[in-house]
Design a protein around this motif. Structure first.
Motif, PDB file in Angstrom:
ATOM      1  N   GLY A  64       0.862  -1.170   0.000  1.00 37.82           N
ATOM      2  CA  GLY A  64       0.000   0.000   0.000  1.00 37.82           C
ATOM      3  C   GLY A  64       0.896   1.217   0.000  1.00 37.82           C
ATOM      4  O   GLY A  64       2.127   1.100   0.142  1.00 37.82           O
ATOM      5  N   ALA A  65       0.273   2.411  -0.150  1.00 31.19           N
ATOM      6  CA  ALA A  65       1.053   3.648  -0.123  1.00 31.19           C
ATOM      7  C   ALA A  65       1.300   4.111   1.317  1.00 31.19           C
ATOM      8  O   ALA A  65       2.368   4.615   1.647  1.00 31.19           O
ATOM      9  CB  ALA A  65       0.319   4.736  -0.906  1.00 31.19           C
ATOM     10  N   GLY A  66       0.306   3.927   2.168  1.00 37.70           N
ATOM     11  CA  GLY A  66       0.398   4.419   3.550  1.00 37.70           C
ATOM     12  C   GLY A  66       1.128   3.413   4.428  1.00 37.70           C
ATOM     13  O   GLY A  66       0.843   2.213   4.383  1.00 37.70           O
ATOM     14  N   VAL A  67       2.061   3.910   5.219  1.00 36.77           N
ATOM     15  CA  VAL A  67       2.866   3.005   6.069  1.00 36.77           C
ATOM     16  C   VAL A  67       2.609   3.256   7.555  1.00 36.77           C
ATOM     17  O   VAL A  67       3.360   2.796   8.407  1.00 36.77           O
ATOM     18  CB  VAL A  67       4.385   3.165   5.763  1.00 36.77           C
ATOM     19  CG1 VAL A  67       4.728   2.587   4.406  1.00 36.77           C
ATOM     20  CG2 VAL A  67       4.821   4.625   5.878  1.00 36.77           C
ATOM     21  N   PRO A 268     -16.330   2.508   1.250  1.00 38.92           N
ATOM     22  CA  PRO A 268     -15.599   1.642   2.196  1.00 38.92           C
ATOM     23  C   PRO A 268     -14.108   1.507   1.902  1.00 38.92           C
ATOM     24  O   PRO A 268     -13.644   0.432   1.543  1.00 38.92           O
ATOM     25  CB  PRO A 268     -16.316   0.301   2.031  1.00 38.92           C
ATOM     26  CG  PRO A 268     -16.738   0.297   0.593  1.00 38.92           C
ATOM     27  CD  PRO A 268     -17.025   1.734   0.226  1.00 38.92           C
ATOM     28  N   HIS A 269     -13.336   2.574   2.069  1.00 40.05           N
ATOM     29  CA  HIS A 269     -11.869   2.560   1.854  1.00 40.05           C
ATOM     30  C   HIS A 269     -11.541   1.902   0.505  1.00 40.05           C
ATOM     31  O   HIS A 269     -10.861   0.867   0.450  1.00 40.05           O
ATOM     32  CB  HIS A 269     -11.159   1.831   3.003  1.00 40.05           C
ATOM     33  CG  HIS A 269      -9.693   2.194   3.091  1.00 40.05           C
ATOM     34  ND1 HIS A 269      -9.021   2.341   4.260  1.00 40.05           N
ATOM     35  CD2 HIS A 269      -8.773   2.444   2.117  1.00 40.05           C
ATOM     36  CE1 HIS A 269      -7.763   2.646   4.030  1.00 40.05           C
ATOM     37  NE2 HIS A 269      -7.585   2.718   2.721  1.00 40.05           N
ATOM     38  N   THR A 270     -12.020   2.557  -0.528  1.00 40.10           N
ATOM     39  CA  THR A 270     -11.904   1.938  -1.844  1.00 40.10           C
ATOM     40  C   THR A 270     -11.450   2.930  -2.914  1.00 40.10           C
ATOM     41  O   THR A 270     -11.442   2.612  -4.097  1.00 40.10           O
ATOM     42  CB  THR A 270     -13.265   1.297  -2.221  1.00 40.10           C
ATOM     43  OG1 THR A 270     -13.065   0.366  -3.268  1.00 40.10           O
ATOM     44  CG2 THR A 270     -14.307   2.310  -2.617  1.00 40.10           C
TER      45      THR A 270
HETATM   46  C1  GLV Z   1      -4.346   2.325   1.200  1.00 36.59           C
HETATM   47  O1  GLV Z   1      -5.013   2.893   2.009  1.00 36.59           O
HETATM   48  C2  GLV Z   1      -2.945   2.540   1.018  1.00 36.59           C
HETATM   49  O2  GLV Z   1      -2.312   3.170   1.875  1.00 36.59           O
HETATM   50  O3  GLV Z   1      -2.408   2.071  -0.011  1.00 36.59           O
END
Ligand code: GLV
Ligand code: NAP
Length: 306
Positions: A64-67, A268-270
């Motif tokens: 994912g992008a967020g860590v 929903p987080h999509t």
């Molecule tokens: C999704 O939320 C991401 O961080 O890739």
């Protein structure tokens, strides 16, 4: 090269097959407690036990992008953390945010209600110049979103930590320019990473500084937004509505006030899903580059939080 796979809520088999095809010669297996030491890991929200046992990892590839979830854990000493760098997410984010902005600006929800009720009626066209959009975060996703919105001739403001020059975007930098950025924006789009500096960034003070009748689009993390402050700002009319894709608790709990606020559109987080094939290609390319001693994009700075 030994690769371990530890991704919560993800079907492992297609990832293992894809990684094996992209990295011939690598040994790839699903992590289990007590599994042998690997060189690299492909992860999403792994448990602390995984980190503690895999203390020899050289690199962790986050799918994912967020860590933010990963950086809450004690990481193996010296392991690189590498986030997905677009991998098909930026275009999805651009279409999601453009859709949300245009739906609000053109009042398509009101037209939909009219049509459903059998009413034929026009609304007065609104001026784009009355809808300056502020994009918080001008990284991989935020820059793409800001450029996509600029295509529709909205005035675009952008806010980031370091100074940026992006065509069609009025750039604001750092904490000292945050209030000016807000005061110049009616629509607020959040694409910041979740860090100790950005938690609760959309709060009553932030919302009060936006141009009146503001609109909020949160596509980054739920903990960026103080839920009660958004609900109060909608009640008072300072905020006309919001589109929210991310929440402090996911799934959004039954009974949460957001479910019953008609001015809030929920998904929903999509907004930008991890695309398996693009992600596998990117991770395989980066593993090969690191083996050759090259620098790769998307290396996280744990001290900075993103
Ligand atoms: C999704 O939320 C991401 O961080 O890739
Ligand atoms: P990124 O490339 O790391 O960009 C982050 C941006 O935020 C950068 O411009 C950075 O400034 C800025 N920033 C960070 N801290 C700041 C601060 N304290 N003040 C001002 N600006 C700050 O991240 P990304 O790939 O664009 O992704 C952003 C976030 O989107 C992710 O972290 C994730 O939480 C979220 N996301 C959500 C979904 C979803 O489906 N909802 C999908 C993917 C990602 P500098 O450029 O100066 O460093």
């Amino acid at each position: 090269m030994k690769i371990t796979f530890c991704c919560t809520d993800t079907k492992a088999e297609p990832w293992l097959q894809g990684l094996a095809a992209a990295l011939p010669g690598a040994e790839i297996s699903v992590w289990h407690p007590g599994a042998p030491q690997a060189d690299c890991a492909v992860v999403w929200a792994p448990p602390q036990q995984f980190m503690d046992e895999q203390s020899g990892l050289k690199a962790l590839f986050n799918i994912g992008a967020g860590v933010d979830a990963l950086l809450k854990l004690r990481l193996p000493p010296g392991a690189l953390v590498v986030r997905l760098d677009d991998a098909g997410m930026a275009v999805q984010m651009a279409e999601y945010v453009c859709h949300a902005v245009i739906r609000h600006f053109r009042e398509f929800d009101a037209y939909e209600a009219d049509m459903t009720a059998g009413r034929w009626g026009y609304r007065k066209p609104r001026l784009r110049s009355d809808f300056p959009i502020g994009v918080m975060g001008l990284g991989v996703l935020g820059e793409r979103v800001a450029k996509a919105l600029a295509q529709f001739d909205f005035p675009i403001n952008g806010w980031s930590r370091s100074a940026k020059v992006i065509e069609g975007v009025r750039a604001f930098t750092g904490a000292e320019q945050f209030n000016d950025f807000l005061a110049a924006s009616r629509v607020l789009v959040n694409l910041l990473p979740l860090t100790p500096e950005t938690v609760d960034v959309i709060n009553k003070n932030t919302l009060a500084r936006l141009l009146p009748g503001a609109y909020v689009i949160n596509v980054a993390r739920g903990a960026h937004l103080v839920d009660a402050d958004l609900l109060a700002a909608i009640e008072s009319g300072q905020v006309a509505g919001a589109t929210l894709d991310v929440f402090r608790t996911e799934p959004l709990p039954a009974g949460h006030a957001f479910w019953n606020q008609p001015r809030i559109t929920l998904t929903p987080h999509t907004s930008a899903r991890t695309l398996r094939d693009e992600s596998i290609s990117q991770i395989a390319r980066k593993i090969a580059s690191l083996q050759r001693g090259e620098v790769v994009a998307g290396i996280v700075n744990p001290a900075r939080g993103y």
